[in-house]
Design a protein around this motif. Structure first.
Motif, PDB file in Angstrom:
ATOM      1  N   UNK A 220      45.933  39.149  32.987  1.00 30.43           N
ATOM      2  CA  UNK A 220      45.901  37.456  33.372  1.00 30.43           C
ATOM      3  C   UNK A 220      45.482  37.539  34.340  1.00 30.43           C
ATOM      4  N   UNK A 221      46.202  38.561  35.534  1.00 27.26           N
ATOM      5  CA  UNK A 221      46.436  39.082  37.104  1.00 27.26           C
ATOM      6  C   UNK A 221      45.040  38.242  37.513  1.00 27.26           C
ATOM      7  N   UNK A 222      43.796  38.745  37.201  1.00 25.37           N
ATOM      8  CA  UNK A 222      42.793  38.412  38.082  1.00 25.37           C
ATOM      9  C   UNK A 222      42.389  36.614  37.729  1.00 25.37           C
ATOM     10  N   UNK A 223      42.219  36.899  36.704  1.00 24.91           N
ATOM     11  CA  UNK A 223      41.914  35.433  35.998  1.00 24.91           C
ATOM     12  C   UNK A 223      42.969  34.315  36.989  1.00 24.91           C
ATOM     13  N   UNK A 224      43.727  34.615  36.837  1.00 26.89           N
ATOM     14  CA  UNK A 224      44.682  33.422  37.449  1.00 26.89           C
ATOM     15  C   UNK A 224      44.869  33.530  38.739  1.00 26.89           C
ATOM     16  N   UNK A 226      41.932  33.455  40.459  1.00 22.15           N
ATOM     17  CA  UNK A 226      40.840  33.281  40.252  1.00 22.15           C
ATOM     18  C   UNK A 226      40.746  31.251  40.080  1.00 22.15           C
ATOM     19  N   UNK A 227      41.766  31.146  38.934  1.00 23.87           N
ATOM     20  CA  UNK A 227      42.034  29.557  38.725  1.00 23.87           C
ATOM     21  C   UNK A 227      43.469  29.043  40.426  1.00 23.87           C
ATOM     22  N   UNK A 228      43.833  29.956  40.673  1.00 31.16           N
ATOM     23  CA  UNK A 228      44.697  29.150  41.576  1.00 31.16           C
ATOM     24  C   UNK A 228      44.192  28.032  42.755  1.00 31.16           C
ATOM     25  N   UNK A 229      44.244  26.709  42.874  1.00 31.24           N
ATOM     26  CA  UNK A 229      44.284  26.191  44.012  1.00 31.24           C
ATOM     27  C   UNK A 229      44.235  26.143  45.347  1.00 31.24           C
ATOM     28  N   UNK A 230      43.917  25.775  46.279  1.00 30.51           N
ATOM     29  CA  UNK A 230      44.244  26.550  47.851  1.00 30.51           C
ATOM     30  C   UNK A 230      45.280  26.457  48.055  1.00 30.51           C
ATOM     31  N   UNK A 249      43.198  41.136  46.928  1.00 34.03           N
ATOM     32  CA  UNK A 249      43.929  40.671  48.344  1.00 34.03           C
ATOM     33  C   UNK A 249      43.093  39.531  48.843  1.00 34.03           C
ATOM     34  N   UNK A 250      42.026  39.962  49.170  1.00 34.49           N
ATOM     35  CA  UNK A 250      40.470  38.812  49.837  1.00 34.49           C
ATOM     36  C   UNK A 250      40.626  37.430  48.632  1.00 34.49           C
ATOM     37  N   UNK A 251      40.420  37.792  47.738  1.00 34.08           N
ATOM     38  CA  UNK A 251      40.061  36.026  47.225  1.00 34.08           C
ATOM     39  C   UNK A 251      41.798  35.886  46.953  1.00 34.08           C
ATOM     40  N   UNK A 252      43.466  36.307  47.606  1.00 34.97           N
ATOM     41  CA  UNK A 252      44.286  35.583  47.724  1.00 34.97           C
ATOM     42  C   UNK A 252      44.177  35.113  48.781  1.00 34.97           C
ATOM     43  N   UNK A 253      44.367  35.797  50.416  1.00 32.79           N
ATOM     44  CA  UNK A 253      43.693  35.584  50.652  1.00 32.79           C
ATOM     45  C   UNK A 253      43.036  34.291  51.492  1.00 32.79           C
ATOM     46  N   UNK A 254      41.962  34.448  50.605  1.00 27.69           N
ATOM     47  CA  UNK A 254      41.015  33.168  50.713  1.00 27.69           C
ATOM     48  C   UNK A 254      41.868  31.652  50.288  1.00 27.69           C
TER      49      UNK A 254
END
Length: 325
Positions: A220-224, A226-230, A249-254
């Motif tokens: 679930x790491x990748x979809x989680x 994506x599911x996170x709010x800012x 990491x790019x998605x997490x940083x964004x």
């Protein structure tokens, strides 16, 4: 005394009820006569040979119990013989007696039976430490609880609602989702039939989850992410879906997001004591006034611990499975 032993790792049949030496409380410990314990997935891993107890811990499974104090070790003055307690353990709950550090003891909440109390320490400490002490869930935020019908999940739903959060859950059947709704869940997602990321974003007008409590791990790491709010926070507490995943990491940083991963069993005694103290301060009043309650799927005699493990293997339960003496 008697305890569930594991002479050789294996299936549920590997659990053997046997006579073993009595534990002796050390400095700062009490001896508890066990009335009930509860089953956790860590116990299944220990039975299979994949999760040894920390050094110095009891070799027997069982990460929580409830019962009565029958002896005080040296240096203990704030508890008394006869007190009804429940306890967070590093092991040894599947036994007729266990020695417990005083920092890991909790009084049995008012209106809660001993078998119900045995189902509380692990889930309350896990949820409070991760969702509130680390992820800092706040009123008005949205939390996604994976496995909402599990022992941890049913407690997370109730505590999140008690502080005024909006709760989304995943579960694998309509029946389990219905039970989550009864506990207060607002957004119900069947992970077998629905994409939890798409469903969550639709239900939150694209916002996502401010906090995610995840027991799946790698799968679930990748979809989680994506599911996170800012500014979202992902708390990983299990590895049922594997141990190695790819993190963008790019998605997490964004999203200015954070990922934490914790376990409870191997923490030092002082850290466990701090968590237990916080649970007593914040969660125990909710239990005493009935706003939060233990969810027990069924009770079985401790001698039938193998059958209890089969129940968890089949994942048909809701809440906790309790072993009684």
């Amino acid at each position: 005394m008697y305890a569930i032993t594991i002479p050789e790792p294996g299936g549920p049949e590997a659990l053997v009820w046997a006579e073993v030496p009595d534990p002796v409380p050390s400095d700062g410990e009490v001896l508890v006569e066990v009335a009930a314990s509860a089953v956790n997935r860590a116990d299944l891993l220990q039975r299979q040979g994949f999760y040894d107890p920390p050094p110095g811990a009891s070799p027997y499974p069982g990460l929580e119990c409830a019962g009565r104090i029958v002896a005080l070790g040296p240096g203990v003055s704030n508890w008394a013989v006869g007190d009804e307690v429940c306890a967070l353990l590093s092991g040894g709950g599947y036994a007729s007696m266990v020695a417990v550090p005083v920092g890991q003891l909790l009084p049995v909440p008012g209106g809660v039976s001993l078998p119900e109390a045995a189902a509380l320490p692990e889930v309350t400490c896990t949820v409070w430490s991760n969702v509130f002490m680390i992820a800092h869930l706040r009123p008005g935020e949205t939390v996604l609880v994976h496995g909402g019908s599990s022992g941890v999940g049913t407690m997370a739903v109730q505590l999140a609602k008690a502080v005024g959060a909006r709760v989304a859950v995943t579960a694998g059947s309509a029946e389990k989702l219905e039970r989550c709704a009864e506990l207060g869940a607002d957004i119900l997602i069947n992970y077998r039939e629905q994409d939890f990321v798409a469903e969550l974003r639709a239900a939150t007008d694209g916002h996502g989850a401010d906090v995610i409590l995840d027991l799946m791990g790698a799968k679930y790491l990748e979809p989680n992410v994506r599911a996170l709010a800012v500014n979202g926070r992902l708390a990983v507490i299990g590895m049922q879906g594997g141990t190695k995943g790819e993190l963008n990491l790019g998605a997490l940083l964004a999203k200015r997001g954070a990922v934490t991963a914790t376990s409870l069993r191997a923490r030092p005694a002082d850290e466990k004591a701090a968590i237990v103290a916080a649970v007593r301060e914040h969660v125990w009043p909710l239990l005493s006034d009935g706003r939060v309650r233990p969810v027990v799927d069924r009770t079985l005699p401790m001698r039938e611990a193998g059958q209890a493990h089969r129940v968890l293997d089949e994942s048909t339960h809701v809440g906790k499975v309790v072993l009684t003496l």
